[in-house]
Motif scaffolding. Structure first.
Motif, PDB file in Angstrom:
ATOM      1  N   LYS A 179       7.187   8.164  -2.490  1.00  0.00           N
ATOM      2  CA  LYS A 179       6.331   8.285  -3.669  1.00  0.00           C
ATOM      3  C   LYS A 179       4.884   8.205  -3.206  1.00  0.00           C
ATOM      4  O   LYS A 179       4.543   7.384  -2.343  1.00  0.00           O
ATOM      5  CB  LYS A 179       6.637   7.177  -4.675  1.00  0.00           C
ATOM      6  N   LYS A 180       4.026   9.015  -3.787  1.00  0.00           N
ATOM      7  CA  LYS A 180       2.651   9.127  -3.300  1.00  0.00           C
ATOM      8  C   LYS A 180       1.856   7.833  -3.440  1.00  0.00           C
ATOM      9  O   LYS A 180       0.883   7.612  -2.709  1.00  0.00           O
ATOM     10  CB  LYS A 180       1.929  10.263  -4.015  1.00  0.00           C
ATOM     11  N   GLU A 181       2.258   6.960  -4.376  1.00  0.00           N
ATOM     12  CA  GLU A 181       1.506   5.724  -4.592  1.00  0.00           C
ATOM     13  C   GLU A 181       1.894   4.604  -3.631  1.00  0.00           C
ATOM     14  O   GLU A 181       1.303   3.513  -3.665  1.00  0.00           O
ATOM     15  CB  GLU A 181       1.684   5.237  -6.029  1.00  0.00           C
ATOM     16  N   ILE A 182       2.878   4.838  -2.759  1.00  0.00           N
ATOM     17  CA  ILE A 182       3.369   3.774  -1.870  1.00  0.00           C
ATOM     18  C   ILE A 182       2.267   3.156  -1.005  1.00  0.00           C
ATOM     19  O   ILE A 182       2.170   1.928  -0.906  1.00  0.00           O
ATOM     20  CB  ILE A 182       4.523   4.298  -0.995  1.00  0.00           C
ATOM     21  N   PRO A 183       1.411   3.932  -0.319  1.00  0.00           N
ATOM     22  CA  PRO A 183       0.390   3.296   0.528  1.00  0.00           C
ATOM     23  C   PRO A 183      -0.510   2.329  -0.239  1.00  0.00           C
ATOM     24  O   PRO A 183      -0.797   1.221   0.235  1.00  0.00           O
ATOM     25  CB  PRO A 183      -0.396   4.490   1.075  1.00  0.00           C
ATOM     26  N   LEU A 184      -0.936   2.724  -1.429  1.00  0.00           N
ATOM     27  CA  LEU A 184      -1.822   1.861  -2.202  1.00  0.00           C
ATOM     28  C   LEU A 184      -1.082   0.639  -2.736  1.00  0.00           C
ATOM     29  O   LEU A 184      -1.611  -0.479  -2.737  1.00  0.00           O
ATOM     30  CB  LEU A 184      -2.439   2.651  -3.357  1.00  0.00           C
ATOM     31  N   ARG A 185       0.150   0.818  -3.171  1.00  0.00           N
ATOM     32  CA  ARG A 185       0.961  -0.316  -3.609  1.00  0.00           C
ATOM     33  C   ARG A 185       1.178  -1.294  -2.476  1.00  0.00           C
ATOM     34  O   ARG A 185       1.148  -2.519  -2.650  1.00  0.00           O
ATOM     35  CB  ARG A 185       2.318   0.181  -4.117  1.00  0.00           C
ATOM     36  N   THR A 186       1.403  -0.759  -1.277  1.00  0.00           N
ATOM     37  CA  THR A 186       1.642  -1.595  -0.105  1.00  0.00           C
ATOM     38  C   THR A 186       0.408  -2.415   0.234  1.00  0.00           C
ATOM     39  O   THR A 186       0.501  -3.605   0.566  1.00  0.00           O
ATOM     40  CB  THR A 186       2.038  -0.704   1.085  1.00  0.00           C
ATOM     41  N   LEU A 187      -0.756  -1.804   0.143  1.00  0.00           N
ATOM     42  CA  LEU A 187      -2.013  -2.519   0.386  1.00  0.00           C
ATOM     43  C   LEU A 187      -2.198  -3.635  -0.631  1.00  0.00           C
ATOM     44  O   LEU A 187      -2.587  -4.761  -0.275  1.00  0.00           O
ATOM     45  CB  LEU A 187      -3.177  -1.531   0.313  1.00  0.00           C
ATOM     46  N   GLU A 188      -1.894  -3.361  -1.893  1.00  0.00           N
ATOM     47  CA  GLU A 188      -2.014  -4.375  -2.941  1.00  0.00           C
ATOM     48  C   GLU A 188      -1.140  -5.590  -2.641  1.00  0.00           C
ATOM     49  O   GLU A 188      -1.587  -6.743  -2.723  1.00  0.00           O
ATOM     50  CB  GLU A 188      -1.607  -3.762  -4.287  1.00  0.00           C
ATOM     51  N   CYS A 189       0.116  -5.336  -2.266  1.00  0.00           N
ATOM     52  CA  CYS A 189       1.037  -6.442  -1.954  1.00  0.00           C
ATOM     53  C   CYS A 189       0.548  -7.253  -0.760  1.00  0.00           C
ATOM     54  O   CYS A 189       0.609  -8.486  -0.761  1.00  0.00           O
ATOM     55  CB  CYS A 189       2.426  -5.885  -1.657  1.00  0.00           C
ATOM     56  N   ARG A 190       0.073  -6.567   0.255  1.00  0.00           N
ATOM     57  CA  ARG A 190      -0.366  -7.249   1.476  1.00  0.00           C
ATOM     58  C   ARG A 190      -1.532  -8.194   1.186  1.00  0.00           C
ATOM     59  O   ARG A 190      -1.533  -9.356   1.620  1.00  0.00           O
ATOM     60  CB  ARG A 190      -0.767  -6.228   2.535  1.00  0.00           C
ATOM     61  N   ILE A 191      -2.520  -7.717   0.475  1.00  0.00           N
ATOM     62  CA  ILE A 191      -3.693  -8.542   0.167  1.00  0.00           C
ATOM     63  C   ILE A 191      -3.279  -9.773  -0.634  1.00  0.00           C
ATOM     64  O   ILE A 191      -3.722 -10.897  -0.354  1.00  0.00           O
ATOM     65  CB  ILE A 191      -4.738  -7.718  -0.609  1.00  0.00           C
ATOM     66  N   ARG A 192      -2.415  -9.574  -1.619  1.00  0.00           N
ATOM     67  CA  ARG A 192      -2.011 -10.689  -2.471  1.00  0.00           C
ATOM     68  C   ARG A 192      -1.303 -11.775  -1.667  1.00  0.00           C
ATOM     69  O   ARG A 192      -1.547 -12.970  -1.848  1.00  0.00           O
ATOM     70  CB  ARG A 192      -1.113 -10.183  -3.597  1.00  0.00           C
ATOM     71  N   HIS A 193      -0.423 -11.376  -0.750  1.00  0.00           N
ATOM     72  CA  HIS A 193       0.334 -12.383   0.006  1.00  0.00           C
ATOM     73  C   HIS A 193      -0.503 -13.044   1.099  1.00  0.00           C
ATOM     74  O   HIS A 193      -0.235 -14.186   1.465  1.00  0.00           O
ATOM     75  CB  HIS A 193       1.600 -11.753   0.575  1.00  0.00           C
ATOM     76  N   ILE A 194      -1.491 -12.362   1.619  1.00  0.00           N
ATOM     77  CA  ILE A 194      -2.427 -13.027   2.532  1.00  0.00           C
ATOM     78  C   ILE A 194      -3.122 -14.165   1.805  1.00  0.00           C
ATOM     79  O   ILE A 194      -3.263 -15.283   2.329  1.00  0.00           O
ATOM     80  CB  ILE A 194      -3.459 -12.018   3.086  1.00  0.00           C
TER      81      ILE A 194
END
Length: 292
Positions: free
Chosen positions: A67-82
């Motif tokens: 899905k085209k939104e995967i990279p941006l979703r992945t970045l969102e998750c990463r920042i939140r868990h950091i």
């Protein structure tokens, strides 16, 4: 699909293989309460202890299709868990089916972010069959040339020195994932190994999604629903276990009496709210008010 997840999604061996990390132990972190209804999570958030004793958080996202939104979703998750865990975070997206649009980065005028994209369909199935542990075999149909090795993988599972329950979970997992690439794989496995597969919790998903009666009608949609349902069931079970322990430790026998009513709740957001409330509540009535 709870037992299926434990069998092959969350083992340290699988994490080591997919992520190429020296994993000693991996613990599934309880989902945090959502701040907004749209807040996105990875499929699995794992606090991971490496061979040298260091700790990191591993975010795993399993995708049947890109899905085209995967990279941006992945970045969102990463920042939140950091921000939440105060630990280094590594992100892995496991892609099942080929897509020419799949990419491992996100870039705009301010941000350049790279993550780890694992394309299962590019990994030789022969390598997994020969060297990999049995817990990787359910994924075999998704690997390169994997469809041609299904019979060998089935025999390896059947002849392995594993418990009957483990064999049931592995064979059923291979049937579910195999259905993403071929209608014949689930049918063949069900016909030949039904006697074992019916002992797997995941087999109920196959029946509910109509794999036996309607495998030839929209099989990919049914399998994707089954995988997602399994993930949701695993999260729900983790929340219920945390709630039961929290009630017991904080409120004793009085708190435990509430658990049967809570265990009937299917909505994950309601369970997350109850879990968070137990952590801060001063009176059991605050918990009772959250039970429908």
């Amino acid at each position: 699909m709870i037992s299926l997840q434990k069998s092959f999604y969350l083992t340290a061996k699988n994490l080591s293989y997919f992520c190429n990390l020296p994993v000693k132990k991996a613990l599934l972190l309880d989902p945090r309460p959502q701040e907004t209804p749209s807040l996105r999570r990875s499929d699995f958030v794992l606090k991971t202890i490496l061979a040298d004793g260091s700790e990191i958080v591993v975010l795993l996202e399993f995708l049947s299709s890109w899905k085209k939104e995967i990279p941006l979703r992945t970045l969102e998750c990463r920042i939140r868990h950091i921000l939440q865990e105060s630990l280094p975070v590594k992100t892995f997206v496991i892609l099942f089916l080929p897509s020419p649009k799949a990419t491992y980065f996100y870039r705009d005028e301010e941000v350049h972010f790279k993550f780890n994209l694992v394309k299962l369909y590019e990994v030789p199935a022969e390598e997994v069959l020969e060297k990999g542990p049995e817990c990787l075999l359910p994924f075999l149909p998704l690997f390169k040339n994997g469809k041609s090795l299904i019979d060998e993988a089935e025999r390896k599972i059947y002849q392995a020195g594993l418990s009957r329950q483990s064999k049931a979970d592995l064979l059923t997992g291979m049937a579910i994932l195999g259905g993403l690439v071929s209608e014949e794989i689930p049918l063949k496995l069900i016909q030949r190994r039904r006697d074992i597969m019916i002992e797997s919790a995941a087999y109920e998903i196959i029946k509910r999604e109509g794999y036996e009666e309607g495998l030839k009608k929209g099989i990919q949609e049914g399998i994707q629903q089954g995988i997602q349902q399994g993930i949701q069931q695993g999260i729900r079970q983790g929340l219920l276990e945390a709630i039961e322990l929290g009630l017991k430790l904080k409120f004793g026998a009085r708190g435990v009496k509430l658990y049967p009513a809570i265990a009937r709740i299917d909505d994950l957001e309601s369970l997350r709210a109850i879990k968070q409330a137990i952590e801060v509540a001063k009176d059991l009535k605050e918990i009772e008010e959250l039970i429908p």
